[in-house]
Structures are given as C-alpha cells and as structure tokens.
Design a protein around this motif. Structure first.
Motif, PDB file in Angstrom:
ATOM      1  N   SER A  40       0.848  -1.191   0.000  1.00 44.19           N
ATOM      2  CA  SER A  40       0.000   0.000   0.000  1.00 44.19           C
ATOM      3  C   SER A  40       0.881   1.237   0.000  1.00 44.19           C
ATOM      4  O   SER A  40       2.090   1.158   0.238  1.00 44.19           O
ATOM      5  N   ASP A  67      -3.656   3.399   2.466  1.00 45.56           N
ATOM      6  CA  ASP A  67      -4.157   2.194   1.796  1.00 45.56           C
ATOM      7  C   ASP A  67      -4.390   2.422   0.301  1.00 45.56           C
ATOM      8  O   ASP A  67      -5.257   1.803  -0.315  1.00 45.56           O
ATOM      9  N   GLY A  85     -10.212   1.327  -2.719  1.00 49.23           N
ATOM     10  CA  GLY A  85      -9.574   0.876  -1.496  1.00 49.23           C
ATOM     11  C   GLY A  85      -8.852   1.972  -0.729  1.00 49.23           C
ATOM     12  O   GLY A  85      -8.507   1.799   0.440  1.00 49.23           O
ATOM     13  N   ARG A  87      -8.157   5.054   1.523  1.00 53.16           N
ATOM     14  CA  ARG A  87      -8.869   5.618   2.681  1.00 53.16           C
ATOM     15  C   ARG A  87      -8.317   6.999   2.983  1.00 53.16           C
ATOM     16  O   ARG A  87      -7.166   7.295   2.648  1.00 53.16           O
ATOM     17  N   LEU A 120      -1.117  -3.078   4.729  1.00 46.05           N
ATOM     18  CA  LEU A 120      -2.299  -2.224   4.695  1.00 46.05           C
ATOM     19  C   LEU A 120      -2.497  -1.680   6.102  1.00 46.05           C
ATOM     20  O   LEU A 120      -2.151  -2.332   7.083  1.00 46.05           O
ATOM     21  N   SER A 122      -5.595  -0.706   7.264  1.00 41.87           N
ATOM     22  CA  SER A 122      -7.051  -0.650   7.294  1.00 41.87           C
ATOM     23  C   SER A 122      -7.650  -0.530   8.686  1.00 41.87           C
ATOM     24  O   SER A 122      -8.796  -0.126   8.831  1.00 41.87           O
ATOM     25  N   ASP A 123      -6.909  -0.896   9.722  1.00 42.43           N
ATOM     26  CA  ASP A 123      -7.478  -0.825  11.063  1.00 42.43           C
ATOM     27  C   ASP A 123      -7.563   0.611  11.572  1.00 42.43           C
ATOM     28  O   ASP A 123      -8.132   0.866  12.623  1.00 42.43           O
TER      29      ASP A 123
END
Length: 154
Positions: A40, A67, A85, A87, A120, A122-123
């Motif tokens: 990413s 990301d 994807g 963010r 990534l 993502s959290d």
C-alpha cells in the motif's frame, strides 16, 4: 521512488487553482519506482512554515491518504475518484479531503510525501497524521517527496 505533478515542478509554484484562492482542488500526482513488496501507499501533504515562514510554529496538514493500492500510478486532478480501497485521514481542518495552500503570510513550502508500505493500515479510522505515522512505523519500504511553494496573490 519518484513523485511528480503535471501542475508544478519540484520547488516550483503551485498554481492558484489548487489553493484557497482558486478552486482548492488537489493537483494531479504521478509516482513510479515502487519497491518490491509494496502492499500500500500513504500520502501526506503538509506545510512546515505555518503560520509565518520567518517564525514557523507548527506543521499544518493539508491532506492524508492511506491504503492507496500499489497498482495505482497516481491521483487525478481534484483527487477524485480515489483509487479503489484508498482511505482518507483527517487534515488540520478536522475533515477528510484535500485542503489547498492558504498561507496567512509569506511564501510557504508544501511537502507532498509519498510512502511505500509493506502492509495495509485498514485498522485505522480517519486518522490524523500523527496516528498514521505511528501505524506506519516498521512498515515503510521507501519514501519520496515533491515540494511546491505558494504565496497568496491577494
């Protein structure tokens, strides 16, 4: 890695249309040379000269993205549509999205910083720059930057 824009050259003036005096839209960006293992990308745009380049007191964050898929070769003018994807984090106006240069005094530098990551993130949930940098620790494979300048015309 290399980060470029068709709107301005490295060290050059950011066009008014990409600032608070214009349409306040993100300049187009392109990158190349991502290292193997990139999962990413993250982009942070910041002004280290706030509020006055003669006496800077803080770094003002203009845009935070993460990301970003490594298959993306850049971002279009205006920043949308973002690659699938991608963010958004929060800038220093406490919102997501791009906020263009709007220096209160003098000519400021704007650093467009791109990071290649081996993970990534993502959290994260609309993080501020500091939280994103903490999450990136130990995951940065490479980074590059593009610097533009701007001084208000009015």
């Amino acid at each position: 890695m290399e980060l470029t824009s068709t709107a301005f050259t490295a060290g050059g003036d950011i066009p008014t249309r990409h600032t608070c005096e214009g349409q306040d839209t993100a300049p187009p960006l392109a990158w190349s040379g991502l290292p193997d293992g990139t999962r990413s990308l993250a982009l942070v745009v910041e002004d280290p000269d706030a509020p006055d380049p003669a006496k800077p007191q803080r770094i003002w964050v203009h845009w935070v993205l993460y990301d970003i898929p490594p298959s993306a070769a850049g971002l279009p003018e205006g920043g949308t549509p973002l690659p699938p994807g991608t963010r958004e984090g929060q800038n220093d106006w406490n919102r997501t999205g791009y906020g263009g240069p709007c220096p209160p005094i003098g000519r400021h530098r704007y650093f467009f910083k791109l990071y290649a990551l081996d993970a990534l993130l993502s959290d994260q949930d609309s993080p501020k720059k500091q939280a994103l940098e903490k999450a990136m620790q130990g995951h940065v494979l490479a980074h590059c930057e593009l610097i533009g300048t701007y001084q208000k015309q009015r």
